[in-house]
Design a protein around this motif. Structure first.
Motif, PDB file in Angstrom:
ATOM      1  N   THR A   1      -2.182  -4.998  -5.679  1.00  0.00           N
ATOM      2  CA  THR A   1      -3.186  -5.861  -6.299  1.00  0.00           C
ATOM      3  C   THR A   1      -4.377  -4.740  -6.710  1.00  0.00           C
ATOM      4  O   THR A   1      -4.097  -3.504  -6.656  1.00  0.00           O
ATOM      5  CB  THR A   1      -4.071  -6.642  -5.135  1.00  0.00           C
ATOM      6  OG1 THR A   1      -4.518  -5.942  -4.168  1.00  0.00           O
ATOM      7  CG2 THR A   1      -3.054  -7.478  -4.350  1.00  0.00           C
ATOM      8  N   GLU A   2      -5.257  -5.391  -7.566  1.00  0.00           N
ATOM      9  CA  GLU A   2      -6.373  -4.554  -7.985  1.00  0.00           C
ATOM     10  C   GLU A   2      -6.742  -3.461  -6.935  1.00  0.00           C
ATOM     11  O   GLU A   2      -7.328  -4.196  -6.055  1.00  0.00           O
ATOM     12  CB  GLU A   2      -7.433  -5.293  -8.613  1.00  0.00           C
ATOM     13  CG  GLU A   2      -8.636  -4.670  -9.133  1.00  0.00           C
ATOM     14  CD  GLU A   2      -8.509  -3.955 -10.360  1.00  0.00           C
ATOM     15  OE1 GLU A   2      -9.095  -2.797 -10.965  1.00  0.00           O
ATOM     16  OE2 GLU A   2      -7.222  -4.342 -11.170  1.00  0.00           O
TER      17      GLU A   2
ATOM     18  N   MET B   1      11.073   6.486   3.989  1.00  0.00           N
ATOM     19  CA  MET B   1      10.187   7.505   4.105  1.00  0.00           C
ATOM     20  C   MET B   1       8.737   6.963   4.547  1.00  0.00           C
ATOM     21  O   MET B   1       7.855   7.711   4.560  1.00  0.00           O
ATOM     22  CB  MET B   1       9.769   8.125   2.555  1.00  0.00           C
ATOM     23  CG  MET B   1      11.187   8.746   2.081  1.00  0.00           C
ATOM     24  SD  MET B   1      10.768   9.164   0.288  1.00  0.00           S
ATOM     25  CE  MET B   1      12.286   9.818  -0.208  1.00  0.00           C
ATOM     26  N   GLY B   2       8.921   5.684   5.336  1.00  0.00           N
ATOM     27  CA  GLY B   2       7.502   5.470   5.771  1.00  0.00           C
ATOM     28  C   GLY B   2       6.851   4.837   5.108  1.00  0.00           C
ATOM     29  O   GLY B   2       5.325   4.973   5.362  1.00  0.00           O
ATOM     30  N   GLY B   3       7.258   4.158   4.043  1.00  0.00           N
ATOM     31  CA  GLY B   3       6.246   3.731   2.903  1.00  0.00           C
ATOM     32  C   GLY B   3       5.733   2.069   3.426  1.00  0.00           C
ATOM     33  O   GLY B   3       5.860   1.749   4.419  1.00  0.00           O
ATOM     34  N   GLY B   4       4.965   1.691   2.673  1.00  0.00           N
ATOM     35  CA  GLY B   4       4.254   0.448   2.609  1.00  0.00           C
ATOM     36  C   GLY B   4       2.732   0.297   2.997  1.00  0.00           C
ATOM     37  O   GLY B   4       2.171   1.359   3.130  1.00  0.00           O
ATOM     38  N   ALA B   5       2.076  -0.791   2.623  1.00  0.00           N
ATOM     39  CA  ALA B   5       0.683  -0.774   2.625  1.00  0.00           C
ATOM     40  C   ALA B   5       0.161  -0.645   4.064  1.00  0.00           C
ATOM     41  O   ALA B   5      -0.855   0.085   3.974  1.00  0.00           O
ATOM     42  CB  ALA B   5       0.283  -2.163   2.291  1.00  0.00           C
TER      43      ALA B   5
ATOM     44  N   PHE C   1      -8.688  -2.651   1.940  1.00  0.00           N
ATOM     45  CA  PHE C   1      -8.301  -1.430   1.303  1.00  0.00           C
ATOM     46  C   PHE C   1      -6.971  -1.672   0.244  1.00  0.00           C
ATOM     47  O   PHE C   1      -6.220  -2.416   0.951  1.00  0.00           O
ATOM     48  CB  PHE C   1      -8.069  -0.370   2.216  1.00  0.00           C
ATOM     49  CG  PHE C   1      -7.922   1.121   1.771  1.00  0.00           C
ATOM     50  CD1 PHE C   1      -8.152   1.317   0.608  1.00  0.00           C
ATOM     51  CD2 PHE C   1      -7.852   2.203   2.464  1.00  0.00           C
ATOM     52  CE1 PHE C   1      -8.271   2.651  -0.104  1.00  0.00           C
ATOM     53  CE2 PHE C   1      -7.768   3.436   2.152  1.00  0.00           C
ATOM     54  CZ  PHE C   1      -8.041   3.657   0.534  1.00  0.00           C
ATOM     55  N   SER C   2      -7.187  -1.562  -0.926  1.00  0.00           N
ATOM     56  CA  SER C   2      -6.232  -1.830  -1.684  1.00  0.00           C
ATOM     57  C   SER C   2      -5.867  -0.829  -3.121  1.00  0.00           C
ATOM     58  O   SER C   2      -6.928  -0.367  -3.292  1.00  0.00           O
ATOM     59  CB  SER C   2      -6.166  -3.192  -2.360  1.00  0.00           C
ATOM     60  OG  SER C   2      -7.217  -3.399  -2.936  1.00  0.00           O
ATOM     61  N   TYR C   3      -4.625  -0.773  -3.341  1.00  0.00           N
ATOM     62  CA  TYR C   3      -4.318  -0.375  -4.684  1.00  0.00           C
ATOM     63  C   TYR C   3      -3.172  -0.870  -5.436  1.00  0.00           C
ATOM     64  O   TYR C   3      -2.455  -1.506  -4.801  1.00  0.00           O
ATOM     65  CB  TYR C   3      -4.355   1.344  -4.551  1.00  0.00           C
ATOM     66  CG  TYR C   3      -3.171   1.764  -3.935  1.00  0.00           C
ATOM     67  CD1 TYR C   3      -1.778   1.888  -4.400  1.00  0.00           C
ATOM     68  CD2 TYR C   3      -3.341   2.088  -2.446  1.00  0.00           C
ATOM     69  CE1 TYR C   3      -0.874   2.325  -3.525  1.00  0.00           C
ATOM     70  CE2 TYR C   3      -2.186   2.604  -1.575  1.00  0.00           C
ATOM     71  CZ  TYR C   3      -1.147   2.670  -2.337  1.00  0.00           C
ATOM     72  OH  TYR C   3       0.009   3.276  -1.383  1.00  0.00           O
ATOM     73  N   ASN C   4      -2.493  -0.394  -6.363  1.00  0.00           N
ATOM     74  CA  ASN C   4      -1.662  -1.155  -7.427  1.00  0.00           C
ATOM     75  C   ASN C   4      -0.525  -0.102  -7.610  1.00  0.00           C
ATOM     76  O   ASN C   4      -0.702   0.834  -8.582  1.00  0.00           O
ATOM     77  CB  ASN C   4      -2.035  -1.869  -8.356  1.00  0.00           C
ATOM     78  CG  ASN C   4      -1.149  -2.993  -9.056  1.00  0.00           C
ATOM     79  OD1 ASN C   4       0.242  -2.793  -8.792  1.00  0.00           O
ATOM     80  ND2 ASN C   4      -1.528  -3.964  -9.880  1.00  0.00           N
ATOM     81  N   ASN C   5       0.632  -0.196  -6.938  1.00  0.00           N
ATOM     82  CA  ASN C   5       1.687   0.599  -7.272  1.00  0.00           C
ATOM     83  C   ASN C   5       2.866   0.136  -7.304  1.00  0.00           C
ATOM     84  O   ASN C   5       3.396  -0.368  -6.158  1.00  0.00           O
ATOM     85  CB  ASN C   5       1.676   1.986  -6.033  1.00  0.00           C
ATOM     86  CG  ASN C   5       2.833   2.806  -6.060  1.00  0.00           C
ATOM     87  OD1 ASN C   5       3.744   2.638  -6.944  1.00  0.00           O
ATOM     88  ND2 ASN C   5       2.948   3.804  -5.327  1.00  0.00           N
ATOM     89  N   ARG C   6       3.599  -0.253  -8.628  1.00  0.00           N
ATOM     90  CA  ARG C   6       4.566  -0.972  -8.900  1.00  0.00           C
ATOM     91  C   ARG C   6       5.786   0.088  -9.141  1.00  0.00           C
ATOM     92  O   ARG C   6       6.645  -0.589  -9.452  1.00  0.00           O
ATOM     93  CB  ARG C   6       4.356  -1.948  -9.765  1.00  0.00           C
ATOM     94  CG  ARG C   6       3.302  -3.107  -9.394  1.00  0.00           C
ATOM     95  CD  ARG C   6       3.257  -4.072 -10.163  1.00  0.00           C
ATOM     96  NE  ARG C   6       2.187  -5.083  -9.754  1.00  0.00           N
ATOM     97  CZ  ARG C   6       2.440  -6.081  -9.201  1.00  0.00           C
ATOM     98  NH1 ARG C   6       3.746  -6.361  -8.649  1.00  0.00           N
ATOM     99  NH2 ARG C   6       1.598  -7.090  -8.653  1.00  0.00           N
ATOM    100  N   GLU C   7       5.674   1.137  -9.016  1.00  0.00           N
ATOM    101  CA  GLU C   7       6.900   2.308  -9.263  1.00  0.00           C
ATOM    102  C   GLU C   7       7.919   2.109  -7.941  1.00  0.00           C
ATOM    103  O   GLU C   7       7.560   2.487  -6.905  1.00  0.00           O
ATOM    104  CB  GLU C   7       6.241   3.425  -9.143  1.00  0.00           C
ATOM    105  CG  GLU C   7       5.181   3.905 -10.472  1.00  0.00           C
ATOM    106  CD  GLU C   7       4.600   5.094 -10.290  1.00  0.00           C
ATOM    107  OE1 GLU C   7       5.092   5.851  -9.387  1.00  0.00           O
ATOM    108  OE2 GLU C   7       3.553   5.529 -11.141  1.00  0.00           O
ATOM    109  N   ALA C   8       9.059   1.480  -8.352  1.00  0.00           N
ATOM    110  CA  ALA C   8       9.867   1.294  -7.285  1.00  0.00           C
ATOM    111  C   ALA C   8      10.484   2.380  -6.740  1.00  0.00           C
ATOM    112  O   ALA C   8      10.804   2.553  -5.458  1.00  0.00           O
ATOM    113  CB  ALA C   8      11.248   0.721  -7.855  1.00  0.00           C
ATOM    114  N   ASP C   9      10.485   3.555  -7.451  1.00  0.00           N
ATOM    115  CA  ASP C   9      11.192   4.971  -6.675  1.00  0.00           C
ATOM    116  C   ASP C   9       9.863   5.871  -6.138  1.00  0.00           C
ATOM    117  O   ASP C   9      10.122   6.861  -5.388  1.00  0.00           O
ATOM    118  CB  ASP C   9      11.510   5.889  -7.766  1.00  0.00           C
ATOM    119  CG  ASP C   9      10.832   5.999  -8.909  1.00  0.00           C
ATOM    120  OD1 ASP C   9       9.705   5.238  -9.066  1.00  0.00           O
ATOM    121  OD2 ASP C   9      11.239   7.072  -9.746  1.00  0.00           O
TER     122      ASP C   9
END
Length: 326
Positions: A230-231, A169-173, A153-161
């Motif tokens: 990643t894609e 905030m409990g982020g991460g893959a 399961f993947s997506y691409n999110n490079r928005e630092a904020d």
């Protein structure tokens, strides 16, 4: 009983795009109010989505006497605090996954919920309510015993904020989408992992951007890979001694569209077509029925706690570089 009257805690994208439209077309629920920390945004979103009231604060929503249940799609670090406040206000709560930041928070919520035996609380793992997984469950007897489950399961999110890139905030893959891989393995094996092995990469971010994990069960093993850099893509392969099943969009298929389950046995494949379904609406309706009938919710908080226990163990394993027993 009348339809369950819902209030939505924030104008989060998942609420606007998926859960609110699903409840608005459900058999047992209706959206009566939405709240935001930004009053103008609450009013605008309510107007755009045809919701009667846009509350100027979360507190105002919880105090609304015309609301029976709260949908909580706030950032992960606010799941438990605001669910506790909703329970104290006498509201049932459907809280987005993951239920909290860690096992301790999940346990806190479970303990607190026992003080409100008439109120229902459930973690919103919507994928379990799609008929494609009900079909897979039915197939386990013919392809089993199941020995291996693999998924990505993947997506691409490079928005630092972005909140999914914020550790506080409990982020991460792993928290955002890896939790699906844990939940799915536990769901299909109908058991808890005995031990887990995790590996995480951060790639310059303060949260994990790639997590890989291996989980050992009594019956077999499960592995998953999740990435936020990643894609985008997803798939699941469930392999048994007498066959396998593969799903191309296992976790968030487009609502009200057909899906397929690919079954492979004895060297040949056949495809099972699954009729259009809205797993968000199915989830909301089953939660509403639990409220109306005062019956158990489909997935209790004990299940959410078990998922967080495995998730915490994967993090600990990645940090220490060793297997972790549960």
């Amino acid at each position: 009983m009348h339809k369950v009257r819902w209030g939505v805690l924030s104008t989060a994208k998942i609420a606007r795009n998926h859960v609110i439209p699903a409840i608005q077309t459900s058999h047992y629920g209706e959206i009566n109010a939405i709240a935001s920390r930004h009053p103008a945004q609450a009013k605008q979103t309510a107007q755009e989505l045809g919701i009667a009231r846009g509350h100027e604060s979360y507190e105002q929503l919880l105090a609304d006497p015309n609301i029976d249940a709260i949908y909580n799609p706030l950032p992960n670090h606010l799941h438990v605090p605001w669910t506790l406040k909703a329970l104290a206000a006498g509201k049932h709560v459907l809280v987005e996954k993951p239920v909290g930041l860690d096992q301790a928070q999940a346990q806190q919520l479970l303990n607190a919920s026992r003080q409100y035996p008439k109120l229902k609380v459930m973690e919103a793992f919507m994928y379990r309510f799609h008929p494609q997984w009900q079909k897979v469950k039915d197939l386990l007897g013919s392809i089993g015993p199941v020995r291996n489950i693999q998924c990505e399961f993947s997506y691409n999110n490079r928005e630092a904020d972005n909140i999914r890139n914020q550790a506080a905030m409990g982020g991460g893959a792993l928290m955002d989408i890896g939790c699906y891989g844990i939940s799915l393995a536990r769901f299909l094996f109908a058991a808890e992992p005995k031990r887990v092995l995790g590996h995480q990469q951060f790639m310059g971010f303060e949260v994990d951007t790639i997590t890989n994990a291996l989980m050992e069960f009594e019956q077999g093993s499960a592995s998953f890979s999740c990435s936020t850099k990643t894609e985008g893509g997803q798939w699941v392969l469930v392999s048994g001694e007498n066959g396998s099943v593969r799903l191309a969009i296992p976790f968030n298929p487009v609502a009200d569209t057909p899906t397929q389950v690919v079954v492979r046995q004895n060297g040949s494949e056949h495809i099972i077509d699954i009729a259009p379904a809205n797993h968000y609406r199915n989830m909301a309706d089953q939660f509403c029925q639990a409220i109306i009938n005062d019956s158990d919710v489909p997935t209790p908080l004990s299940d959410a706690l078990a998922n967080m226990q495995a998730l915490d163990a994967i993090v600990a394993s990645a940090q220490d570089g060793v297997w972790k027993s549960l």
